[in-house]
Design an enzyme around this catalytic site. Structure first.
Site, PDB file in Angstrom:
ATOM      1  NE  ARG A   1      -3.586   2.494   2.411  1.00  0.00           N
ATOM      2  CZ  ARG A   1      -4.568   2.732   3.149  1.00  0.00           C
ATOM      3  NH1 ARG A   1      -4.953   1.800   4.258  1.00  0.00           N
ATOM      4  NH2 ARG A   1      -5.256   3.879   3.395  1.00  0.00           N
TER       5      ARG A   1
ATOM      6  CG  ASN B   1     -11.165  -1.709  -0.568  1.00  0.00           C
ATOM      7  OD1 ASN B   1     -12.055  -1.324  -1.408  1.00  0.00           O
ATOM      8  ND2 ASN B   1     -11.009  -1.032   0.599  1.00  0.00           N
TER       9      ASN B   1
ATOM     10  CB  CYS C   1     -17.950  -0.002   0.121  1.00  0.00           C
ATOM     11  SG  CYS C   1     -17.095   1.533   0.394  1.00  0.00           S
ATOM     12  CG  ASP C   2     -16.395   0.333   5.763  1.00  0.00           C
ATOM     13  OD1 ASP C   2     -15.643  -0.095   6.695  1.00  0.00           O
ATOM     14  OD2 ASP C   2     -15.808   1.245   4.957  1.00  0.00           O
TER      15      ASP C   2
ATOM     16  CG  HIS D   1     -14.026   4.011  -2.692  1.00  0.00           C
ATOM     17  ND1 HIS D   1     -12.757   3.688  -2.290  1.00  0.00           N
ATOM     18  CD2 HIS D   1     -14.952   3.334  -1.574  1.00  0.00           C
ATOM     19  CE1 HIS D   1     -12.906   2.791  -1.065  1.00  0.00           C
ATOM     20  NE2 HIS D   1     -14.171   2.797  -0.864  1.00  0.00           N
TER      21      HIS D   1
ATOM     22  CE1 TYR E   1     -13.429   5.974   0.356  1.00  0.00           C
ATOM     23  CE2 TYR E   1     -11.031   6.371  -0.892  1.00  0.00           C
ATOM     24  CZ  TYR E   1     -11.898   5.719   0.382  1.00  0.00           C
ATOM     25  OH  TYR E   1     -11.208   4.895   1.220  1.00  0.00           O
TER      26      TYR E   1
ATOM     27  NE  ARG F   1      -5.699   6.417   7.105  1.00  0.00           N
ATOM     28  CZ  ARG F   1      -5.648   6.449   8.143  1.00  0.00           C
ATOM     29  NH1 ARG F   1      -5.009   7.307   8.875  1.00  0.00           N
ATOM     30  NH2 ARG F   1      -6.620   5.694   8.860  1.00  0.00           N
TER      31      ARG F   1
HETATM   32  N1  LIG Z   1     -14.959  -2.389   1.764  1.00  0.00           N
HETATM   33  C1  LIG Z   1     -14.433  -1.427   2.444  1.00  0.00           C
HETATM   34  O1  LIG Z   1     -15.328  -0.285   2.725  1.00  0.00           O
HETATM   35  C2  LIG Z   1     -13.296  -1.654   3.444  1.00  0.00           C
HETATM   36  C3  LIG Z   1     -13.188  -0.969   4.580  1.00  0.00           C
HETATM   37  C4  LIG Z   1     -12.078  -0.998   5.426  1.00  0.00           C
HETATM   38  C5  LIG Z   1     -11.136  -2.146   4.724  1.00  0.00           C
HETATM   39  N2  LIG Z   1     -11.330  -2.643   3.671  1.00  0.00           N
HETATM   40  C6  LIG Z   1     -10.313  -3.624   3.131  1.00  0.00           C
HETATM   41  O2  LIG Z   1     -10.095  -4.774   4.084  1.00  0.00           O
HETATM   42  C7  LIG Z   1      -8.847  -5.263   3.722  1.00  0.00           C
HETATM   43  C8  LIG Z   1      -8.202  -5.651   5.058  1.00  0.00           C
HETATM   44  O3  LIG Z   1      -7.566  -4.294   5.370  1.00  0.00           O
HETATM   45  P1  LIG Z   1      -6.386  -4.177   6.423  1.00  0.00           P
HETATM   46  O4  LIG Z   1      -5.920  -2.698   6.511  1.00  0.00           O
HETATM   47  O5  LIG Z   1      -6.717  -4.667   7.637  1.00  0.00           O
HETATM   48  O6  LIG Z   1      -5.346  -4.939   5.920  1.00  0.00           O
HETATM   49  P2  LIG Z   1      -3.920  -5.930   6.687  1.00  0.00           P
HETATM   50  O7  LIG Z   1      -3.056  -5.750   5.692  1.00  0.00           O
HETATM   51  O8  LIG Z   1      -4.067  -5.440   8.008  1.00  0.00           O
HETATM   52  O9  LIG Z   1      -4.684  -7.514   6.677  1.00  0.00           O
HETATM   53  C9  LIG Z   1      -4.868  -8.081   5.501  1.00  0.00           C
HETATM   54  C10 LIG Z   1      -4.502  -9.526   5.577  1.00  0.00           C
HETATM   55  O10 LIG Z   1      -4.983 -10.267   4.392  1.00  0.00           O
HETATM   56  C11 LIG Z   1      -3.987 -11.145   4.186  1.00  0.00           C
HETATM   57  N3  LIG Z   1      -3.807 -11.617   2.828  1.00  0.00           N
HETATM   58  C12 LIG Z   1      -3.311 -11.059   1.997  1.00  0.00           C
HETATM   59  N4  LIG Z   1      -3.378 -11.769   0.638  1.00  0.00           N
HETATM   60  C13 LIG Z   1      -4.055 -13.053   1.176  1.00  0.00           C
HETATM   61  C14 LIG Z   1      -4.785 -14.207   0.480  1.00  0.00           C
HETATM   62  N5  LIG Z   1      -4.298 -14.371  -0.870  1.00  0.00           N
HETATM   63  N6  LIG Z   1      -5.065 -15.106   1.105  1.00  0.00           N
HETATM   64  C15 LIG Z   1      -5.378 -14.920   2.371  1.00  0.00           C
HETATM   65  N7  LIG Z   1      -5.058 -13.879   3.285  1.00  0.00           N
HETATM   66  C16 LIG Z   1      -4.216 -12.992   2.445  1.00  0.00           C
HETATM   67  C17 LIG Z   1      -2.409 -10.589   4.949  1.00  0.00           C
HETATM   68  O11 LIG Z   1      -1.740 -11.511   5.264  1.00  0.00           O
HETATM   69  C18 LIG Z   1      -3.373  -9.734   5.945  1.00  0.00           C
HETATM   70  O12 LIG Z   1      -2.913 -10.673   7.043  1.00  0.00           O
HETATM   71  C19 LIG Z   1      -8.228  -4.495   2.759  1.00  0.00           C
HETATM   72  O13 LIG Z   1      -8.394  -4.853   1.388  1.00  0.00           O
HETATM   73  C20 LIG Z   1      -8.858  -3.089   3.049  1.00  0.00           C
HETATM   74  O14 LIG Z   1      -8.776  -2.362   1.807  1.00  0.00           O
HETATM   75  C21 LIG Z   1     -12.418  -2.454   2.966  1.00  0.00           C
HETATM   76  O1  LIG Z   2      -7.244   4.820   5.405  1.00  0.00           O
HETATM   77  P1  LIG Z   2      -7.736   3.488   6.195  1.00  0.00           P
HETATM   78  O2  LIG Z   2      -7.080   2.196   5.990  1.00  0.00           O
HETATM   79  O3  LIG Z   2      -8.185   3.903   7.771  1.00  0.00           O
HETATM   80  O4  LIG Z   2      -9.414   3.521   5.557  1.00  0.00           O
HETATM   81  C1  LIG Z   2      -9.401   3.199   4.371  1.00  0.00           C
HETATM   82  C2  LIG Z   2     -10.620   2.600   3.958  1.00  0.00           C
HETATM   83  O5  LIG Z   2     -11.514   3.623   4.370  1.00  0.00           O
HETATM   84  C3  LIG Z   2     -13.121   3.523   4.181  1.00  0.00           C
HETATM   85  O6  LIG Z   2     -13.603   2.672   5.265  1.00  0.00           O
HETATM   86  C4  LIG Z   2     -13.685   2.996   6.563  1.00  0.00           C
HETATM   87  C5  LIG Z   2     -15.103   3.583   6.706  1.00  0.00           C
HETATM   88  O7  LIG Z   2     -15.359   4.598   5.871  1.00  0.00           O
HETATM   89  C6  LIG Z   2     -15.239   4.239   8.322  1.00  0.00           C
HETATM   90  O8  LIG Z   2     -16.684   4.400   8.270  1.00  0.00           O
HETATM   91  C7  LIG Z   2     -14.701   3.235   9.220  1.00  0.00           C
HETATM   92  O9  LIG Z   2     -15.505   2.093   9.487  1.00  0.00           O
HETATM   93  O10 LIG Z   2     -13.243   2.954   9.057  1.00  0.00           O
HETATM   94  C8  LIG Z   2     -13.213   2.406   7.544  1.00  0.00           C
HETATM   95  C9  LIG Z   2     -11.638   2.321   7.574  1.00  0.00           C
HETATM   96  O11 LIG Z   2     -11.100   3.248   7.781  1.00  0.00           O
HETATM   97  C10 LIG Z   2     -13.480   2.897   2.852  1.00  0.00           C
HETATM   98  O12 LIG Z   2     -14.668   2.445   2.639  1.00  0.00           O
HETATM   99  C11 LIG Z   2     -12.453   1.646   2.632  1.00  0.00           C
HETATM  100  O13 LIG Z   2     -12.677   0.983   1.326  1.00  0.00           O
HETATM  101  C12 LIG Z   2     -10.933   2.064   2.748  1.00  0.00           C
HETATM  102  O14 LIG Z   2     -10.215   0.751   2.755  1.00  0.00           O
HETATM  103 MN   LIG Z   3     -14.789   1.093   0.905  1.00  0.00          MN
END
Ligand SMILES: NC(=O)c1ccc[n+]([C@@H]2O[C@H](COP(=O)([O-])OP(=O)(O)OC[C@H]3O[C@@H](n4cnc5c(N)ncnc54)[C@H](O)[C@@H]3O)[C@@H](O)[C@H]2O)c1
Ligand SMILES: O=P(O)(O)OC[C@H]1O[C@H](O[C@H]2[C@H](O)[C@@H](O)[C@@H](O)O[C@@H]2CO)[C@H](O)[C@@H](O)[C@@H]1O
Ligand SMILES: [Mn+2]
Length: 441
Positions: free
Chosen positions: A93, A147, A169-170, A199, A264, A284
């Site tokens: 990232r 993501n 997505c949250d 986003h 976004y 970030r």
């Molecule tokens: N959809 C949303 O709105 C939203 C909100 C918050 C976070 N996220 C997403 O959630 C995910 C986790 O976020 P984080 O900051 O905790 O990440 P993180 O790096 O702390 O944890 C991700 C985990 O995934 C594991 N991983 C990677 N590739 C893998 C695979 N092929 N099989 C199994 N495990 C695997 C890593 O080893 C790690 O432990 C990210 O993709 C982030 O963008 C999405």
């Molecule tokens: O910069 P990060 O890793 O803190 O956040 C990136 C993510 O941001 C959004 O998720 C937020 C959400 O909007 C908020 O309400 C709360 O639940 O925390 C989440 C994580 O910060 C976004 O929707 C995600 O796609 C991003 O990965």
């Molecule tokens: Mn999102």
């Protein structure tokens, strides 16, 4: 009530403890008989797994809990997979965010070149866990949070069209909490109309159950304050960079006062401002590595050292309770109304049927049914068409291993000024992602 068996893919995620605690808090609404963490980084996951083992022994001793890197162990006999993987973790990232900034372009997790690089990595990881799920539990539903959700959703549409994967997505959930603060209502009492890509969208209506429309009142507030609220509703967004993002919504509204913007959109409408206000040496990713990631793993190590999770520093992510709402909708056919990322198929009348759009859906045991949002105005339609074409080109580039198509995707992005800059960024990203992307020709 039936008890469900759940696997969390990405068990080493910084969000895992908060989501597990949220699920415990909702155990009456969504009973579980088994919870397994799965990750391909056993060492990382074991820190959270060992701490959660202590927490669950104290709070839910009857719940069968384990953590593993073995797909068969993880995915056998499962009803739901909650997926939040980050392929390449924070190390990548950071590169996603810093490489574009070296070229004077926004550095962001899911938007612009950073999101495209992340998407090219995520597709492989997502296909892996979807295939594990379907091999060992063919009837399992995947609630995917991983993501960049827009590119992941398009990849699922193209490469796993029949898989039971729900992309969510949250961000809209979080922003609706802010809106509810602004008008003094409970988010649960509000019903929205919304259209966009993940986003990249707009609210067109925010009503309470009596049908009172709050769009104008919220718009008046946002025009002055953005989505910044008197009381911060989001513990995840205390950092200044997120505060700035919520405040910037006022400038997004200025350029398009018709609807309420997803935060976004700032990366696409004000990329020059974002670059000028970025620290190319501290993005970030660094904030999270020095913040949430450190806090979560330090809390886990303390729990392991002390042998107890009581007051152990894991915090419930109650915001994520919409994940349980979604699981319940599938399990109990509740017809929950929630924003999902789904194939358009006419939900937005003047937008391609095969676009993955984010719209309100009614969710039952067969999955989401999108609610028609009608025709959208030309300004939003054109912006969305450019962006969705970027996302489609990324998936095509992945499938065809096409350098040309990935170059076109970057060139088409509203965040990149020219094909020359796009190519310079692409060549740097290829080098940085040589252990993750398919080889491009
Ligand atoms: N959809 C949303 O709105 C939203 C909100 C918050 C976070 N996220 C997403 O959630 C995910 C986790 O976020 P984080 O900051 O905790 O990440 P993180 O790096 O702390 O944890 C991700 C985990 O995934 C594991 N991983 C990677 N590739 C893998 C695979 N092929 N099989 C199994 N495990 C695997 C890593 O080893 C790690 O432990 C990210 O993709 C982030 O963008 C999405
Ligand atoms: O910069 P990060 O890793 O803190 O956040 C990136 C993510 O941001 C959004 O998720 C937020 C959400 O909007 C908020 O309400 C709360 O639940 O925390 C989440 C994580 O910060 C976004 O929707 C995600 O796609 C991003 O990965
Ligand atoms: Mn999102």
């Amino acid at each position: 009530m039936k008890k469900f068996s759940v696997v969390i893919a990405g068990g080493g995620s910084t969000f895992t403890p908060g989501i597990v605690m949220m699920m415990l808090d909702n155990i009456d609404r969504f009973p579980m008989r088994e919870l397994v963490l799965y990750d391909n980084d056993g060492e990382r996951q074991a820190v959270l797994g060992e701490a959660l083992e202590i927490l669950l022994k104290e709070k839910a001793p009857d719940l069968k809990f384990s953590y593993t890197t073995d797909p068969k162990e993880a995915f056998t006999d499962k009803d739901f997979c909650m997926a939040h993987i980050r392929v390449g973790k924070y190390e990548m990232r950071e590169k996603d965010e810093k490489i574009p900034l070296r070229h004077g372009v926004i550095g962001q997790e899911t938007c612009g070149p950073g999101g495209i690089a992340y998407g090219m990595r995520s597709i492989t990881g997502m296909l892996e866990i979807i295939d594990h799920m379907e091999t060992y539990s063919p009837d399992c539903w995947m609630l995917n949070y991983s993501n960049p959700a827009a590119i992941v959703a398009e990849a699922c549409r193209v490469l796993r069209p029949n898989s039971k994967v729900l992309n969510i997505c949250d961000m809209p959930v979080g922003t609706l909490r802010r809106m509810s603060q602004i008008i003094g209502k409970d988010p649960q009492d509000l019903e929205v109309r919304y259209f966009g890509l993940n986003h990249f969208g707009w609210w067109t209506s925010v009503k309470d159950k009596e049908g009172h429309e709050y769009l104008d009142q919220i718009r008046d507030y946002v025009a002055e304050n953005g989505y910044l609220t008197q009381v911060e509703v989001d513990t995840q967004h205390m950092d200044q960079s997120w505060q700035e993002t919520h405040k910037k919504a006022k400038d997004l509204l200025a350029v398009n006062p018709r609807y309420l913007p997803n935060t976004y959109l700032k990366y696409y409408l004000y990329p020059d401002y974002e670059v000028a206000h970025s620290d190319r040496n501290y993005t970030r990713a660094n904030e999270v590595m020095n913040g949430r990631e450190k806090e979560v793993f330090s809390a886990a190590r303390t729990i392991i050292e002390t042998g107890t999770a009581i007051d152990g520093g894991f915090h419930i992510d109650s915001h994520a309770s919409f994940i349980v709402d979604l699981a319940r909708a599938i399990a109990f056919n509740t017809h929950e109304r929630m924003l999902m990322i789904v194939e358009n198929n006419g939900a937005i009348a003047n937008f391609p049927d095969d676009a993955m759009v984010e719209v309100p859906c009614i969710v039952g045991n067969d999955g989401p049914e999108p609610l028609a949002q009608g025709k959208i105005p030309a300004f939003e339609q054109a912006l969305m068409f450019q962006q969705v074409t970027v996302e489609k080109l990324v998936v095509e580039a992945y499938v065809e291993q096409s350098y040309q198509k990935l170059w076109q995707a970057l060139t088409l992005s509203k965040t990149i000024p020219s094909a020359k800059v796009a190519k310079d960024i692409l060549d740097d990203l290829i080098e940085a992602n040589k252990d993750y992307w398919p080889e491009l020709h």
